[in-house]
Design a protein around this motif. Structure first.
Motif, PDB file in Angstrom:
ATOM      1  N   THR A 283       4.755  17.873 -12.902  1.00  6.90           N
ATOM      2  CA  THR A 283       3.935  18.886 -12.218  1.00  6.90           C
ATOM      3  C   THR A 283       4.421  19.179 -10.810  1.00  6.90           C
ATOM      4  O   THR A 283       4.098  20.228 -10.252  1.00  6.90           O
ATOM      5  N   GLY A 284       5.114  18.227 -10.191  1.00 15.98           N
ATOM      6  CA  GLY A 284       5.538  18.399  -8.807  1.00 15.98           C
ATOM      7  C   GLY A 284       4.425  18.177  -7.796  1.00 15.98           C
ATOM      8  O   GLY A 284       4.589  18.469  -6.612  1.00 15.98           O
ATOM      9  N   ALA A 285       3.269  17.645  -8.229  1.00 16.51           N
ATOM     10  CA  ALA A 285       2.174  17.366  -7.295  1.00 16.51           C
ATOM     11  C   ALA A 285       2.654  16.375  -6.235  1.00 16.51           C
ATOM     12  O   ALA A 285       3.340  15.408  -6.542  1.00 16.51           O
ATOM     13  N   ALA A 286       2.267  16.644  -4.977  1.00 16.82           N
ATOM     14  CA  ALA A 286       2.703  15.794  -3.869  1.00 16.82           C
ATOM     15  C   ALA A 286       2.008  14.444  -3.936  1.00 16.82           C
ATOM     16  O   ALA A 286       0.884  14.337  -4.416  1.00 16.82           O
ATOM     17  N   THR A 287       2.705  13.395  -3.453  1.00 18.64           N
ATOM     18  CA  THR A 287       2.067  12.082  -3.334  1.00 18.64           C
ATOM     19  C   THR A 287       2.032  11.694  -1.864  1.00 18.64           C
ATOM     20  O   THR A 287       2.884  12.124  -1.104  1.00 18.64           O
ATOM     21  N   PRO A 288       1.084  10.827  -1.426  1.00 14.35           N
ATOM     22  CA  PRO A 288       0.010  10.266  -2.243  1.00 14.35           C
ATOM     23  C   PRO A 288      -0.984  11.333  -2.698  1.00 14.35           C
ATOM     24  O   PRO A 288      -1.210  12.327  -2.023  1.00 14.35           O
ATOM     25  N   GLU A 289      -1.577  11.092  -3.856  1.00 16.93           N
ATOM     26  CA  GLU A 289      -2.540  12.019  -4.445  1.00 16.93           C
ATOM     27  C   GLU A 289      -3.823  11.240  -4.729  1.00 16.93           C
ATOM     28  O   GLU A 289      -3.816  10.008  -4.771  1.00 16.93           O
ATOM     29  N   ASP A 290      -4.931  11.981  -4.919  1.00 15.92           N
ATOM     30  CA  ASP A 290      -6.211  11.293  -5.146  1.00 15.92           C
ATOM     31  C   ASP A 290      -6.799  11.642  -6.513  1.00 15.92           C
ATOM     32  O   ASP A 290      -7.991  11.455  -6.755  1.00 15.92           O
ATOM     33  N   ASP A 291      -5.952  12.159  -7.393  1.00 13.96           N
ATOM     34  CA  ASP A 291      -6.432  12.650  -8.687  1.00 13.96           C
ATOM     35  C   ASP A 291      -5.296  12.501  -9.706  1.00 13.96           C
ATOM     36  O   ASP A 291      -4.187  12.990  -9.463  1.00 13.96           O
ATOM     37  N   LEU A 292      -5.579  11.820 -10.838  1.00  9.63           N
ATOM     38  CA  LEU A 292      -4.550  11.669 -11.876  1.00  9.63           C
ATOM     39  C   LEU A 292      -4.136  13.032 -12.424  1.00  9.63           C
ATOM     40  O   LEU A 292      -3.050  13.176 -12.969  1.00  9.63           O
ATOM     41  N   PHE A 293      -5.023  14.028 -12.296  1.00  9.39           N
ATOM     42  CA  PHE A 293      -4.749  15.355 -12.861  1.00  9.39           C
ATOM     43  C   PHE A 293      -4.276  16.345 -11.795  1.00  9.39           C
ATOM     44  O   PHE A 293      -4.227  17.551 -12.064  1.00  9.39           O
ATOM     45  N   ALA A 294      -3.914  15.862 -10.609  1.00  7.58           N
ATOM     46  CA  ALA A 294      -3.362  16.750  -9.567  1.00  7.58           C
ATOM     47  C   ALA A 294      -2.155  17.479 -10.145  1.00  7.58           C
ATOM     48  O   ALA A 294      -1.313  16.867 -10.801  1.00  7.58           O
ATOM     49  N   GLY A 295      -2.122  18.783  -9.926  1.00  4.63           N
ATOM     50  CA  GLY A 295      -0.999  19.574 -10.449  1.00  4.63           C
ATOM     51  C   GLY A 295      -1.242  20.103 -11.851  1.00  4.63           C
ATOM     52  O   GLY A 295      -0.468  20.906 -12.362  1.00  4.63           O
TER      53      GLY A 295
ATOM     54  N   ASP B 165       0.810  -1.224   0.000  1.00  2.00           N
ATOM     55  CA  ASP B 165       0.000   0.000   0.000  1.00  2.00           C
ATOM     56  C   ASP B 165       0.846   1.278   0.000  1.00  2.00           C
ATOM     57  O   ASP B 165       0.496   2.256  -0.662  1.00  2.00           O
ATOM     58  N   ASP B 166       1.977   1.246   0.730  1.00  2.00           N
ATOM     59  CA  ASP B 166       2.744   2.503   0.855  1.00  2.00           C
ATOM     60  C   ASP B 166       3.561   2.821  -0.404  1.00  2.00           C
ATOM     61  O   ASP B 166       4.183   3.864  -0.488  1.00  2.00           O
ATOM     62  N   GLU B 167       3.537   1.916  -1.381  1.00  2.00           N
ATOM     63  CA  GLU B 167       4.222   2.226  -2.650  1.00  2.00           C
ATOM     64  C   GLU B 167       3.248   2.742  -3.710  1.00  2.00           C
ATOM     65  O   GLU B 167       3.635   3.075  -4.822  1.00  2.00           O
ATOM     66  N   ILE B 168       1.959   2.752  -3.350  1.00  2.00           N
ATOM     67  CA  ILE B 168       0.952   3.252  -4.290  1.00  2.00           C
ATOM     68  C   ILE B 168       0.862   4.768  -4.155  1.00  2.00           C
ATOM     69  O   ILE B 168       0.655   5.277  -3.062  1.00  2.00           O
ATOM     70  N   THR B 169       1.037   5.462  -5.281  1.00  2.00           N
ATOM     71  CA  THR B 169       1.093   6.926  -5.202  1.00  2.00           C
ATOM     72  C   THR B 169      -0.281   7.556  -5.339  1.00  2.00           C
ATOM     73  O   THR B 169      -0.494   8.674  -4.888  1.00  2.00           O
ATOM     74  N   THR B 170      -1.226   6.833  -5.981  1.00  2.00           N
ATOM     75  CA  THR B 170      -2.423   7.517  -6.442  1.00  2.00           C
ATOM     76  C   THR B 170      -3.665   6.649  -6.228  1.00  2.00           C
ATOM     77  O   THR B 170      -3.731   5.526  -6.735  1.00  2.00           O
ATOM     78  N   TRP B 171      -4.609   7.185  -5.458  1.00  2.00           N
ATOM     79  CA  TRP B 171      -5.836   6.478  -5.108  1.00  2.00           C
ATOM     80  C   TRP B 171      -7.006   7.328  -5.605  1.00  2.00           C
ATOM     81  O   TRP B 171      -7.250   8.406  -5.059  1.00  2.00           O
ATOM     82  N   VAL B 172      -7.700   6.868  -6.626  1.00  2.00           N
ATOM     83  CA  VAL B 172      -8.773   7.686  -7.213  1.00  2.00           C
ATOM     84  C   VAL B 172     -10.135   7.089  -6.861  1.00  2.00           C
ATOM     85  O   VAL B 172     -10.418   5.925  -7.177  1.00  2.00           O
ATOM     86  N   ASP B 173     -10.963   7.887  -6.203  1.00  2.00           N
ATOM     87  CA  ASP B 173     -12.307   7.459  -5.813  1.00  2.00           C
ATOM     88  C   ASP B 173     -13.204   7.415  -7.053  1.00  2.00           C
ATOM     89  O   ASP B 173     -13.432   8.433  -7.695  1.00  2.00           O
TER      90      ASP B 173
END
Ligand SMILES: [Zn+2]
Length: 275
Positions: free
Chosen positions: A261-273, A205-213
């Motif tokens: 983009t430099g968006a921080a991880t973990p992120e919840d959006d593929l388009f973050a940043g 789980d801690d290697e997953i960067t992106t969780w999209v609802d």
């Protein structure tokens, strides 16, 4: 710069792969006004034929299977409101070791550079901000999935256009729950084979960067999966029924492998940043 809509491109191996791992994000981002492009690399001729007839068995007509699966793919895209469907129409290869791997025109048999050229052309045409494909093992070792991974990474490098690139993955924590639910509905899974060379599936789980609802889009995702009814025997998710399926598959997970983009991880959006 002219105002253009953000664009998501998903590159998949077979008709029906778009539903399982990215159906939720395709539906969600389309609903948010993002342009979605699905690239399906193979024509699915190694799938089951009408009446469940298996490839290689008498009565399995690859051309008829291709036509049927194209129609199913079109219906799946309608369910997910995919903006553009592009098919590369390579012959699919079956599992590792099948004779179909060596057939002329087989995807697995096509030089990476050659197929990557065609995908790069699509990337230049659609200019996706985000590209999604499989990891280097094609998630579970299918040659066509591995090839889709290879041509995608080559095409991204060649074009340098996408700001973000993701590989689909599944959190290890999800497998347990998944196994429990499957057992409950009576689906048997083969015990993991210790001697097999298959790497462990998914990621910690801690290697997953992106969780999209994608909970709100579970119905569309299920509808997209159900559009591939001719392959139902291979799509065990369908046996869950829509409600259970949505509960179990409410989040799609990815590992980010390229980012400008430099968006921080973990992120919840593929388009973050990017917005
Ligand atoms: Zn596949």
């Amino acid at each position: 710069m002219t105002e253009r809509s953000l664009t998501l491109m998903a590159v998949h191996a077979h008709p029906d792969d778009e539903a399982t791992s990215t159906g939720g994000v395709l539906a969600r981002y389309a609903a948010e006004g993002i342009t979605t492009v699905l690239v399906t690399c193979t024509d699915g001729r190694c799938g089951d034929g009408p009446g469940g007839v298996k490839p290689g068995d008498p009565g399995h007509d690859p051309q008829a299977v291709v036509a049927m699966r194209q129609a199913e793919l079109t219906a799946s895209c309608a369910a997910l409101k995919v903006t553009h469907l592009e098919t590369l129409d390579y012959a699919d290869s079956g599992m590792m070791g099948w004779a179909a791997n060596d057939a002329p025109g087989a995807f697995w048999n096509t030089p990476v550079a050659e197929a990557a050229d065609r995908l790069a052309e699509l990337i230049r045409r659609y200019r996706p901000d985000v590209v999604v494909t499989y990891d280097e093992n094609g998630f579970y070792g299918h040659p066509d999935h591995i090839q889709a991974h290879r041509i995608t990474m080559a095409a991204v490098e060649r074009t340098d256009i996408p700001a973000k690139v993701y590989w689909t993955t599944v959190p290890r924590s999800a497998f347990q729950e998944f196994g429990r639910v499957m057992k409950e509905i009576g689906v048997e899974f083969p015990e993991p084979d210790e001697s097999s060379e298959m790497p462990e599936l998914g990621l910690p789980d801690d290697e997953i960067t992106t969780w999209v609802d994608i909970g709100a889009y579970g119905g569309q995702k299920f509808e997209s999966l159900a559009a591939h009814a001719s392959q139902a025997e291979n799509i065990f998710f369908l046996q869950l029924g829509q409600e259970r399926f949505t509960e179990l598959m409410g989040v799609e997970t990815f590992v980010r492998v390229r980012d400008t983009t430099g968006a921080a991880t973990p992120e919840d959006d593929l388009f973050a940043g990017l917005r």
